[in-house]
Design a protein around this motif. Structure first.
Motif, PDB file in Angstrom:
ATOM      1  N   PHE A  22       0.708  -1.281   0.067  1.00 42.88           N
ATOM      2  CA  PHE A  22      -0.109  -0.211  -0.172  1.00 42.88           C
ATOM      3  C   PHE A  22       0.859   1.391  -0.080  1.00 42.88           C
ATOM      4  O   PHE A  22       0.527   2.181  -0.630  1.00 42.88           O
ATOM      5  CB  PHE A  22      -0.817   0.172   1.083  1.00 42.88           C
ATOM      6  CG  PHE A  22      -1.795   1.191   1.220  1.00 42.88           C
ATOM      7  CD1 PHE A  22      -2.961   1.495   0.552  1.00 42.88           C
ATOM      8  CD2 PHE A  22      -1.496   2.368   2.160  1.00 42.88           C
ATOM      9  CE1 PHE A  22      -3.784   2.265   0.577  1.00 42.88           C
ATOM     10  CE2 PHE A  22      -2.225   3.309   2.287  1.00 42.88           C
ATOM     11  CZ  PHE A  22      -3.371   3.402   1.321  1.00 42.88           C
ATOM     12  N   ILE A  23       1.705   1.154   0.926  1.00 37.89           N
ATOM     13  CA  ILE A  23       2.722   2.461   0.949  1.00 37.89           C
ATOM     14  C   ILE A  23       3.660   2.652  -0.244  1.00 37.89           C
ATOM     15  O   ILE A  23       3.311   3.912  -0.617  1.00 37.89           O
ATOM     16  CB  ILE A  23       3.678   2.381   2.148  1.00 37.89           C
ATOM     17  CG1 ILE A  23       2.923   2.490   3.511  1.00 37.89           C
ATOM     18  CG2 ILE A  23       4.764   3.391   1.875  1.00 37.89           C
ATOM     19  CD1 ILE A  23       3.632   2.194   4.889  1.00 37.89           C
ATOM     20  N   TRP A  24       4.057   1.629  -0.560  1.00 35.38           N
ATOM     21  CA  TRP A  24       4.964   1.967  -1.858  1.00 35.38           C
ATOM     22  C   TRP A  24       4.238   2.007  -3.079  1.00 35.38           C
ATOM     23  O   TRP A  24       4.684   2.678  -4.138  1.00 35.38           O
ATOM     24  CB  TRP A  24       6.241   0.755  -1.965  1.00 35.38           C
ATOM     25  CG  TRP A  24       7.121   0.861  -0.868  1.00 35.38           C
ATOM     26  CD1 TRP A  24       7.467   2.225  -0.271  1.00 35.38           C
ATOM     27  CD2 TRP A  24       7.850  -0.169  -0.327  1.00 35.38           C
ATOM     28  NE1 TRP A  24       8.476   1.937   0.770  1.00 35.38           N
ATOM     29  CE2 TRP A  24       8.831   0.397   0.576  1.00 35.38           C
ATOM     30  CE3 TRP A  24       7.974  -1.461  -0.476  1.00 35.38           C
ATOM     31  CZ2 TRP A  24       9.768  -0.234   1.588  1.00 35.38           C
ATOM     32  CZ3 TRP A  24       8.919  -2.308   0.131  1.00 35.38           C
ATOM     33  CH2 TRP A  24       9.951  -1.466   1.043  1.00 35.38           C
ATOM     34  N   GLY A  25       3.213   1.364  -3.294  1.00 39.69           N
ATOM     35  CA  GLY A  25       2.144   1.354  -4.476  1.00 39.69           C
ATOM     36  C   GLY A  25       1.658   2.744  -4.522  1.00 39.69           C
ATOM     37  O   GLY A  25       1.415   3.522  -5.792  1.00 39.69           O
ATOM     38  N   ASN A  26       1.461   3.481  -3.542  1.00 43.97           N
ATOM     39  CA  ASN A  26       0.990   4.806  -3.402  1.00 43.97           C
ATOM     40  C   ASN A  26       2.224   5.785  -3.929  1.00 43.97           C
ATOM     41  O   ASN A  26       1.982   6.715  -4.567  1.00 43.97           O
ATOM     42  CB  ASN A  26       0.491   5.461  -2.347  1.00 43.97           C
ATOM     43  CG  ASN A  26      -1.124   5.066  -2.100  1.00 43.97           C
ATOM     44  OD1 ASN A  26      -1.893   5.067  -2.974  1.00 43.97           O
ATOM     45  ND2 ASN A  26      -1.504   4.476  -0.857  1.00 43.97           N
ATOM     46  N   SER A  27       3.374   5.706  -3.568  1.00 43.39           N
ATOM     47  CA  SER A  27       4.476   6.217  -4.122  1.00 43.39           C
ATOM     48  C   SER A  27       4.878   6.281  -5.295  1.00 43.39           C
ATOM     49  O   SER A  27       5.471   7.126  -5.933  1.00 43.39           O
ATOM     50  CB  SER A  27       5.789   5.750  -3.137  1.00 43.39           C
ATOM     51  OG  SER A  27       5.635   6.154  -1.683  1.00 43.39           O
ATOM     52  N   ILE A  28       4.601   5.132  -5.797  1.00 43.43           N
ATOM     53  CA  ILE A  28       4.880   4.964  -7.259  1.00 43.43           C
ATOM     54  C   ILE A  28       4.007   5.780  -8.350  1.00 43.43           C
ATOM     55  O   ILE A  28       4.384   6.158  -9.460  1.00 43.43           O
ATOM     56  CB  ILE A  28       4.627   3.254  -7.923  1.00 43.43           C
ATOM     57  CG1 ILE A  28       5.643   2.444  -7.003  1.00 43.43           C
ATOM     58  CG2 ILE A  28       4.706   3.041  -9.042  1.00 43.43           C
ATOM     59  CD1 ILE A  28       5.735   1.016  -7.284  1.00 43.43           C
ATOM     60  N   LEU A  29       2.679   6.053  -7.810  1.00 45.90           N
ATOM     61  CA  LEU A  29       1.777   6.703  -8.298  1.00 45.90           C
ATOM     62  C   LEU A  29       2.312   8.103  -9.049  1.00 45.90           C
ATOM     63  O   LEU A  29       2.912   8.644  -8.231  1.00 45.90           O
ATOM     64  CB  LEU A  29       0.480   7.029  -7.806  1.00 45.90           C
ATOM     65  CG  LEU A  29      -0.213   5.734  -7.313  1.00 45.90           C
ATOM     66  CD1 LEU A  29      -1.509   5.920  -6.428  1.00 45.90           C
ATOM     67  CD2 LEU A  29      -0.776   4.907  -8.451  1.00 45.90           C
ATOM     68  N   PRO A  30       1.821   8.446 -10.164  1.00 44.12           N
ATOM     69  CA  PRO A  30       2.064   9.888 -10.714  1.00 44.12           C
ATOM     70  C   PRO A  30       1.498  10.820  -9.571  1.00 44.12           C
ATOM     71  O   PRO A  30       0.584  10.560  -9.089  1.00 44.12           O
ATOM     72  CB  PRO A  30       1.669   9.952 -12.106  1.00 44.12           C
ATOM     73  CG  PRO A  30       0.905   8.778 -12.413  1.00 44.12           C
ATOM     74  CD  PRO A  30       1.196   7.949 -11.295  1.00 44.12           C
ATOM     75  N   ALA A  31       1.887  12.139  -9.688  1.00 48.28           N
ATOM     76  CA  ALA A  31       1.354  13.061  -8.954  1.00 48.28           C
ATOM     77  C   ALA A  31       0.086  13.577  -9.243  1.00 48.28           C
ATOM     78  O   ALA A  31      -0.764  13.733  -8.317  1.00 48.28           O
ATOM     79  CB  ALA A  31       2.182  14.570  -8.994  1.00 48.28           C
ATOM     80  N   THR A  32      -0.407  13.416 -10.452  1.00 43.59           N
ATOM     81  CA  THR A  32      -1.892  13.783 -10.671  1.00 43.59           C
ATOM     82  C   THR A  32      -2.792  12.628 -10.217  1.00 43.59           C
ATOM     83  O   THR A  32      -3.761  12.930  -9.605  1.00 43.59           O
ATOM     84  CB  THR A  32      -2.050  13.709 -12.197  1.00 43.59           C
ATOM     85  OG1 THR A  32      -1.575  12.202 -12.985  1.00 43.59           O
ATOM     86  CG2 THR A  32      -1.301  15.041 -12.923  1.00 43.59           C
ATOM     87  N   LYS A  33      -2.355  11.288 -10.285  1.00 48.56           N
ATOM     88  CA  LYS A  33      -3.068  10.122  -9.513  1.00 48.56           C
ATOM     89  C   LYS A  33      -3.096  10.343  -8.231  1.00 48.56           C
ATOM     90  O   LYS A  33      -4.212  10.543  -7.463  1.00 48.56           O
ATOM     91  CB  LYS A  33      -2.752   8.956 -10.131  1.00 48.56           C
ATOM     92  CG  LYS A  33      -3.431   7.601  -9.441  1.00 48.56           C
ATOM     93  CD  LYS A  33      -4.871   7.787 -10.181  1.00 48.56           C
ATOM     94  CE  LYS A  33      -5.620   6.430  -9.474  1.00 48.56           C
ATOM     95  NZ  LYS A  33      -7.266   6.528 -10.014  1.00 48.56           N
ATOM     96  N   SER A  34      -1.923  10.527  -7.440  1.00 48.53           N
ATOM     97  CA  SER A  34      -2.025  10.943  -6.136  1.00 48.53           C
ATOM     98  C   SER A  34      -2.677  12.089  -5.602  1.00 48.53           C
ATOM     99  O   SER A  34      -3.477  11.800  -4.546  1.00 48.53           O
ATOM    100  CB  SER A  34      -0.424  11.081  -5.552  1.00 48.53           C
ATOM    101  OG  SER A  34      -0.303  11.189  -4.255  1.00 48.53           O
ATOM    102  N   LYS A  35      -2.787  13.256  -6.458  1.00 55.26           N
ATOM    103  CA  LYS A  35      -3.702  14.209  -5.756  1.00 55.26           C
ATOM    104  C   LYS A  35      -5.062  13.779  -6.019  1.00 55.26           C
ATOM    105  O   LYS A  35      -6.037  14.151  -5.340  1.00 55.26           O
ATOM    106  CB  LYS A  35      -3.312  15.376  -6.789  1.00 55.26           C
ATOM    107  CG  LYS A  35      -4.221  16.528  -6.587  1.00 55.26           C
ATOM    108  CD  LYS A  35      -3.809  18.081  -7.005  1.00 55.26           C
ATOM    109  CE  LYS A  35      -4.564  18.987  -6.828  1.00 55.26           C
ATOM    110  NZ  LYS A  35      -5.513  18.981  -5.441  1.00 55.26           N
TER     111      LYS A  35
END
Length: 151
Positions: A22-35
């Motif tokens: 979960f942690i690292w999966g979220n870190s891999i996401l591009p900034a737009t998806k994370s936002k």
């Protein structure tokens, strides 16, 4: 090794693996998806929290959501690591803290390579603060259980 201990190791290992994914999966996401994810979480929180909660924080909402997410997910990881490494395996309490710190550094390193993202020393400290909190929670539960047994 008892069956109960083996089960604790397996369950703890699976929980830690899922939390790391979960942690690292979220870190891999591009900034737009994370936002987008942060915005969705904010909408849910706005339904639960007082109306002016985000207005009173003195920081932008996106930053607050992200920092709370970092802290929360690393608190869970700290508790899981402390339970497995310290409670079940009997290793030093410093071991889960060191593993948590290494995870935080790895997390921020992953973000260097994610589109539109970057790393932050401040986030490493926030993450490590979560690990410490999770570890202390396990320590307190352990002490409480020992007192109840002696009771």
């Amino acid at each position: 090794m008892t069956i109960n201990r083996k089960i604790q190791i397996i369950i703890s290992g699976v929980l830690i693996a899922l939390t790391l994914a979960f942690i690292w999966g979220n870190s891999i996401l591009p900034a737009t998806k994370s936002k987008q994810i942060s915005d969705t979480v904010k909408e849910v929180l706005e339904e639960i929290l007082p109306e002016d909660f985000f207005d009173d924080t003195g920081t932008d909402d996106d930053t607050l959501i992200r920092k709370l997410a970092h802290y929360t997910e690393f608190t869970a990881l700290g508790a899981e690591l402390a339970f497995l490494v310290w409670q079940v395996l009997g290793r030093s309490v410093t071991t889960p803290l060191l593993l948590g710190l290494m995870t935080a550094v790895t997390d921020e390193t992953i973000q260097i390579f994610s589109l539109g993202r970057g790393s932050s020393v401040r986030d490493v400290w926030i993450d490590f603060g979560g690990v410490v909190t999770g570890t202390v929670m396990i320590l307190l539960v352990r002490k409480w259980r020992e007192r109840r047994r002696k009771g």
